[in-house]
Scaffold this motif. Structure first.
Motif, PDB file in Angstrom:
ATOM      1  N   LEU A  22     -19.019  -2.119 -26.238  1.00 28.17           N
ATOM      2  CA  LEU A  22     -17.719  -2.565 -26.071  1.00 28.17           C
ATOM      3  C   LEU A  22     -17.652  -3.981 -26.835  1.00 28.17           C
ATOM      4  N   THR A 116     -16.584   5.576 -15.255  1.00 27.19           N
ATOM      5  CA  THR A 116     -15.686   4.110 -14.896  1.00 27.19           C
ATOM      6  C   THR A 116     -14.342   4.387 -14.460  1.00 27.19           C
ATOM      7  N   TRP A 123     -11.332  -2.865 -15.425  1.00 27.87           N
ATOM      8  CA  TRP A 123     -11.107  -2.374 -16.803  1.00 27.87           C
ATOM      9  C   TRP A 123      -9.616  -2.652 -17.269  1.00 27.87           C
ATOM     10  N   ARG A 126      -9.252  -6.502 -17.066  1.00 22.38           N
ATOM     11  CA  ARG A 126      -9.656  -7.209 -18.349  1.00 22.38           C
ATOM     12  C   ARG A 126      -8.989  -6.908 -19.748  1.00 22.38           C
ATOM     13  N   ALA A 127      -8.653  -5.485 -19.633  1.00 23.33           N
ATOM     14  CA  ALA A 127      -7.441  -5.362 -20.875  1.00 23.33           C
ATOM     15  C   ALA A 127      -6.499  -6.249 -20.872  1.00 23.33           C
ATOM     16  N   THR A 135     -10.198 -12.369 -26.788  1.00 15.17           N
ATOM     17  CA  THR A 135     -11.469 -12.108 -26.127  1.00 15.17           C
ATOM     18  C   THR A 135     -12.400 -13.460 -26.026  1.00 15.17           C
ATOM     19  N   THR A 142     -19.431 -12.264 -20.720  1.00 12.85           N
ATOM     20  CA  THR A 142     -20.133 -11.099 -20.867  1.00 12.85           C
ATOM     21  C   THR A 142     -21.474 -11.250 -21.403  1.00 12.85           C
ATOM     22  N   TYR A 169     -10.148  -4.647 -28.225  1.00 12.68           N
ATOM     23  CA  TYR A 169     -10.940  -4.564 -27.049  1.00 12.68           C
ATOM     24  C   TYR A 169     -10.304  -4.223 -25.784  1.00 12.68           C
ATOM     25  N   CYS A 173     -10.939  -1.045 -23.286  1.00 13.39           N
ATOM     26  CA  CYS A 173     -11.322  -1.114 -21.937  1.00 13.39           C
ATOM     27  C   CYS A 173     -10.266  -0.177 -21.124  1.00 13.39           C
ATOM     28  N   GLU A 174      -9.059   0.132 -21.712  1.00 18.30           N
ATOM     29  CA  GLU A 174      -8.474   1.317 -21.094  1.00 18.30           C
ATOM     30  C   GLU A 174      -9.001   2.744 -21.068  1.00 18.30           C
ATOM     31  N   SER A 177     -11.162   2.708 -18.389  1.00 21.64           N
ATOM     32  CA  SER A 177     -10.638   2.888 -17.102  1.00 21.64           C
ATOM     33  C   SER A 177     -10.223   4.438 -16.495  1.00 21.64           C
ATOM     34  N   SER A 202     -23.932  -5.073 -15.948  1.00 22.26           N
ATOM     35  CA  SER A 202     -22.718  -4.458 -16.513  1.00 22.26           C
ATOM     36  C   SER A 202     -22.694  -2.966 -16.197  1.00 22.26           C
TER      37      SER A 202
END
Length: 247
Positions: A22, A116, A123, A126-127, A135, A142, A169, A173-174, A177, A202
């Motif tokens: 990612l 996840t 997630w 973060r999105a 980012t 990260t 990105y 993340c989605e 999720s 991570s």
């Protein structure tokens, strides 16, 4: 979906796909490409929304990301390939082994998240953060998870993260999720090598180690004194494992 990729090695050699983490592009595989290309036709690609691949609006799903790789194989007229993936790229590899088993010869999954969806909030948050602040807002955190403090050769990786398209990105993340690959692991037929590290913040090793008993015949390697992006920080340890498993 057009995925950007770079091809190295002889066109007549067996194909090995490289799927990135990612936020990373195919360039993160620089420590592996030349070594693998001595034996294989290496195709290092960018996930949708990453690197120079197309960036459709999100959210994405793991089905989208895996399906993109099947389309890439079709476009290249490759019936079957081996696959090496790390982090999100490892998840995509497991998806392929579950959902397109005839296309995957051998699989290496390095520090792969598998469920996840069990805790989606980090997630989705973060999105939202990346869509709001870019980012750049998550780069330092990260890098702190990806590498141990003593590993300092991270300028190229830092730029890679900061250059990753914000929507790509966030949408990936989605995908994480909503991802749960655990129900399909028992049906994997490709030979699988799992690699984890003792210091992965991570994808903690305790989430990877049990996969070795859930995937038939899987082999597990635990690399010590390493963090998440172990293929980049410890190629001297990872590359021999790849060559042995892929041969």
């Amino acid at each position: 979906m057009r995925l950007n990729y770079v091809e190295t090695g002889s066109a007549d050699s067996p194909v090995v796909l490289l799927g990135s983490s990612l936020g990373a592009s195919h360039a993160m595989w620089a420590p592996q490409v030349d070594v693998l290309a001595e034996r294989y036709r290496v195709i290092a690609f960018d996930h949708r929304g990453h690197g120079e691949s197309e960036v459709p609006d999100g959210p994405y799903t793991i089905d989208d990301l895996g399906g993109d790789v099947v389309e890439l194989l079709d476009a290249l007229e490759v019936e079957q390939a081996s696959y090496v993936g790390i982090s999100l790229g490892g998840s995509v590899g497991l998806w392929l082994a579950i959902n397109a088993p005839d296309r995957i010869h051998r699989l290496v999954a390095i520090c792969p998240p598998t469920n996840t969806a069990e805790n989606p909030q980090p997630w989705t948050e973060r999105a939202a953060q990346v869509r709001a602040d870019g980012t750049q807002s998550i780069t330092e955190a990260t890098l702190g998870r990806w590498f141990r403090p003593e590993f300092t050769e991270i300028a190229d990786i830092r730029k890679m993260l900061e250059d990753c398209p914000d929507e790509g990105y966030a949408a990936a993340c989605e995908a994480l999720s909503t991802m749960n690959l655990l129900p399909g692991l028992a049906g994997i037929t490709a030979p699988v090598l799992l690699i984890t590290t003792d210091g992965d913040a991570s994808v903690p090793p305790e989430t990877v180690v049990p996969l070795a008993s859930q995937i038939p015949g899987a082999h597990l390697e635990i690399i010590e004194n390493a963090a998440h992006l172990v293929s980049y920080s410890h190629p001297d340890l990872v590359n021999p494992l790849l060559l042995t498993h892929l041969s």
